[in-house]
Design an enzyme around this catalytic site. Structure first.
Site, PDB file in Angstrom:
ATOM      1  N   LEU A   1     -37.090 -57.877 -54.378  1.00  0.00           N
ATOM      2  CA  LEU A   1     -35.884 -57.078 -54.195  1.00  0.00           C
ATOM      3  C   LEU A   1     -34.775 -57.812 -53.475  1.00  0.00           C
ATOM      4  O   LEU A   1     -33.602 -57.608 -53.784  1.00  0.00           O
ATOM      5  CB  LEU A   1     -36.213 -55.792 -53.435  1.00  0.00           C
ATOM      6  CG  LEU A   1     -36.564 -54.612 -54.311  1.00  0.00           C
ATOM      7  CD1 LEU A   1     -36.648 -53.356 -53.498  1.00  0.00           C
ATOM      8  CD2 LEU A   1     -35.500 -54.428 -55.413  1.00  0.00           C
TER       9      LEU A   1
ATOM     10  N   ARG B   1     -51.811 -47.666 -64.914  1.00  0.00           N
ATOM     11  CA  ARG B   1     -50.432 -47.208 -64.737  1.00  0.00           C
ATOM     12  C   ARG B   1     -50.269 -45.713 -64.991  1.00  0.00           C
ATOM     13  O   ARG B   1     -49.384 -45.073 -64.449  1.00  0.00           O
ATOM     14  CB  ARG B   1     -49.492 -47.956 -65.699  1.00  0.00           C
ATOM     15  CG  ARG B   1     -49.313 -49.434 -65.385  1.00  0.00           C
ATOM     16  CD  ARG B   1     -48.146 -49.978 -66.192  1.00  0.00           C
ATOM     17  NE  ARG B   1     -48.091 -51.433 -66.182  1.00  0.00           N
ATOM     18  CZ  ARG B   1     -47.527 -52.167 -65.228  1.00  0.00           C
ATOM     19  NH1 ARG B   1     -46.977 -51.592 -64.187  1.00  0.00           N
ATOM     20  NH2 ARG B   1     -47.507 -53.482 -65.306  1.00  0.00           N
TER      21      ARG B   1
ATOM     22  N   ASP C   1     -43.369 -54.949 -51.239  1.00  0.00           N
ATOM     23  CA  ASP C   1     -44.499 -55.605 -50.598  1.00  0.00           C
ATOM     24  C   ASP C   1     -43.935 -56.703 -49.688  1.00  0.00           C
ATOM     25  O   ASP C   1     -43.514 -56.425 -48.577  1.00  0.00           O
ATOM     26  CB  ASP C   1     -45.389 -56.139 -51.736  1.00  0.00           C
ATOM     27  CG  ASP C   1     -46.719 -56.668 -51.274  1.00  0.00           C
ATOM     28  OD1 ASP C   1     -47.336 -56.047 -50.414  1.00  0.00           O
ATOM     29  OD2 ASP C   1     -47.149 -57.717 -51.790  1.00  0.00           O
ATOM     30  N   SER C   2     -43.840 -57.942 -50.172  1.00  0.00           N
ATOM     31  CA  SER C   2     -43.213 -58.995 -49.357  1.00  0.00           C
ATOM     32  C   SER C   2     -41.707 -58.761 -49.234  1.00  0.00           C
ATOM     33  O   SER C   2     -41.077 -59.216 -48.287  1.00  0.00           O
ATOM     34  CB  SER C   2     -43.454 -60.364 -49.992  1.00  0.00           C
ATOM     35  OG  SER C   2     -42.718 -60.482 -51.194  1.00  0.00           O
TER      36      SER C   2
ATOM     37  N   ASN D   1     -39.690 -60.005 -51.399  1.00  0.00           N
ATOM     38  CA  ASN D   1     -39.065 -61.159 -52.057  1.00  0.00           C
ATOM     39  C   ASN D   1     -38.331 -60.761 -53.340  1.00  0.00           C
ATOM     40  O   ASN D   1     -37.193 -61.162 -53.563  1.00  0.00           O
ATOM     41  CB  ASN D   1     -40.109 -62.222 -52.406  1.00  0.00           C
ATOM     42  CG  ASN D   1     -40.668 -62.902 -51.176  1.00  0.00           C
ATOM     43  OD1 ASN D   1     -40.039 -62.913 -50.129  1.00  0.00           O
ATOM     44  ND2 ASN D   1     -41.860 -63.459 -51.290  1.00  0.00           N
TER      45      ASN D   1
HETATM   46  P1  IMP Z   1     -42.749 -58.162 -53.522  1.00  0.00           P
HETATM   47  O1  IMP Z   1     -41.780 -59.139 -54.087  1.00  0.00           O
HETATM   48  O2  IMP Z   1     -43.869 -58.855 -52.788  1.00  0.00           O
HETATM   49  O3  IMP Z   1     -42.099 -57.096 -52.675  1.00  0.00           O
HETATM   50  O4  IMP Z   1     -43.496 -57.516 -54.754  1.00  0.00           O
HETATM   51  C1  IMP Z   1     -43.113 -56.367 -55.331  1.00  0.00           C
HETATM   52  C2  IMP Z   1     -43.845 -56.154 -56.640  1.00  0.00           C
HETATM   53  O5  IMP Z   1     -45.211 -56.560 -56.547  1.00  0.00           O
HETATM   54  C3  IMP Z   1     -43.877 -54.691 -56.977  1.00  0.00           C
HETATM   55  O6  IMP Z   1     -42.750 -54.298 -57.712  1.00  0.00           O
HETATM   56  C4  IMP Z   1     -45.176 -54.581 -57.756  1.00  0.00           C
HETATM   57  O7  IMP Z   1     -44.943 -54.871 -59.115  1.00  0.00           O
HETATM   58  C5  IMP Z   1     -46.058 -55.636 -57.175  1.00  0.00           C
HETATM   59  N1  IMP Z   1     -46.985 -55.079 -56.162  1.00  0.00           N
HETATM   60  C6  IMP Z   1     -46.957 -55.258 -54.843  1.00  0.00           C
HETATM   61  N2  IMP Z   1     -47.944 -54.603 -54.212  1.00  0.00           N
HETATM   62  C7  IMP Z   1     -48.624 -53.971 -55.181  1.00  0.00           C
HETATM   63  C8  IMP Z   1     -49.762 -53.083 -55.175  1.00  0.00           C
HETATM   64  O8  IMP Z   1     -50.356 -52.727 -54.139  1.00  0.00           O
HETATM   65  N3  IMP Z   1     -50.155 -52.622 -56.391  1.00  0.00           N
HETATM   66  C9  IMP Z   1     -49.553 -52.959 -57.558  1.00  0.00           C
HETATM   67  N4  IMP Z   1     -48.482 -53.769 -57.615  1.00  0.00           N
HETATM   68  C10 IMP Z   1     -48.020 -54.275 -56.429  1.00  0.00           C
END
Ligand code: IMP
Ligand code: MG
Length: 182
Positions: free
Chosen positions: A106, A163, A101-102, A104
């Site tokens: 990873l 899930r 998503d963001s 962050n």
């Molecule tokens: P990031 O650090 O913003 O890339 O967040 C990644 C994590 O946020 C993923 O591994 C998910 O656990 C959660 N996440 C982000 N978007 C979604 C979504 O649309 N549905 C469910 N979980 C999400």
């Protein structure tokens, strides 16, 4: 408020894509072994199905890291809730993630794991929301790029629910219909 889940990616679309990813990964890692790191909890179903399609030796590892609470916004702070139990030094490591998503989570996790000196470190994600990217992170294998919608199923949750759906869907909320005035 009623929740509704509309199918975004059917189980058969996911299976077809996983077969393709499995072929590609098997070719890229020919004559090597892969240490797969499954990021709990969301990646369990993807890791399990994908690893069945990989023909080189695979070893399973699990980590639980998060930057999410129960809402839909990332805090951007990496919390390692469960760490690896074995060394990855000199090994070929493939992180399996459900969704980026963001970016962050990873990008912070990648930095942490690189300090442990793996022979290589790649990232495979089932879903990518490129429009939401804040932190730059190199992604080697992507199942599907999807629009900026909150998705559930195939491992992904909304407040720990959904899930176990065998497809990926978009959640939306509807006002309950009012009882007609008698
Ligand atoms: P990031 O650090 O913003 O890339 O967040 C990644 C994590 O946020 C993923 O591994 C998910 O656990 C959660 N996440 C982000 N978007 C979604 C979504 O649309 N549905 C469910 N979980 C999400
Ligand atoms: Mg996750």
């Amino acid at each position: 408020m009623k929740e509704k889940v509309d199918v975004l990616l059917s189980n058969s679309a996911i299976s077809t894509r996983i077969n393709e990813l499995g072929d590609k990964i098997s070719k890229d890692y020919k004559n090597k072994e892969i240490q797969i790191i499954c990021i709990l909890k969301g990646s369990v179903m993807f890791m399990s199905d994908l690893s069945k399609k990989i023909t080189v030796p695979v070893y399973y590892h699990f980590m639980k890291v998060s930057s999410y609470g129960s809402g839909t916004d990332s805090s951007g702070v990496l919390k390692v809730e469960l760490d690896l139990t074995e060394s990855i030094e000199g090994k070929h490591v493939l992180i399996i993630e459900d969704i980026i998503d963001s970016g962050n989570t990873l990008s912070l996790l990648r930095k942490l794991l690189l300090k442990r000196n793996p022979a290589s470190l790649k990232i495979c994600t089932l879903l990518d929301k490129p429009d939401r990217r804040v932190s730059n992170v190199p992604v080697d294998y992507t199942g599907f790029s999807i629009p900026d919608k909150f998705v559930v199923g195939y491992g992904l949750d909304f407040d720990q629910r959904y899930r176990n759906l065998d497809y990926v869907g978009v959640v939306s909320f509807e006002e309950d219909e009012e009882e007609p005035f008698q």
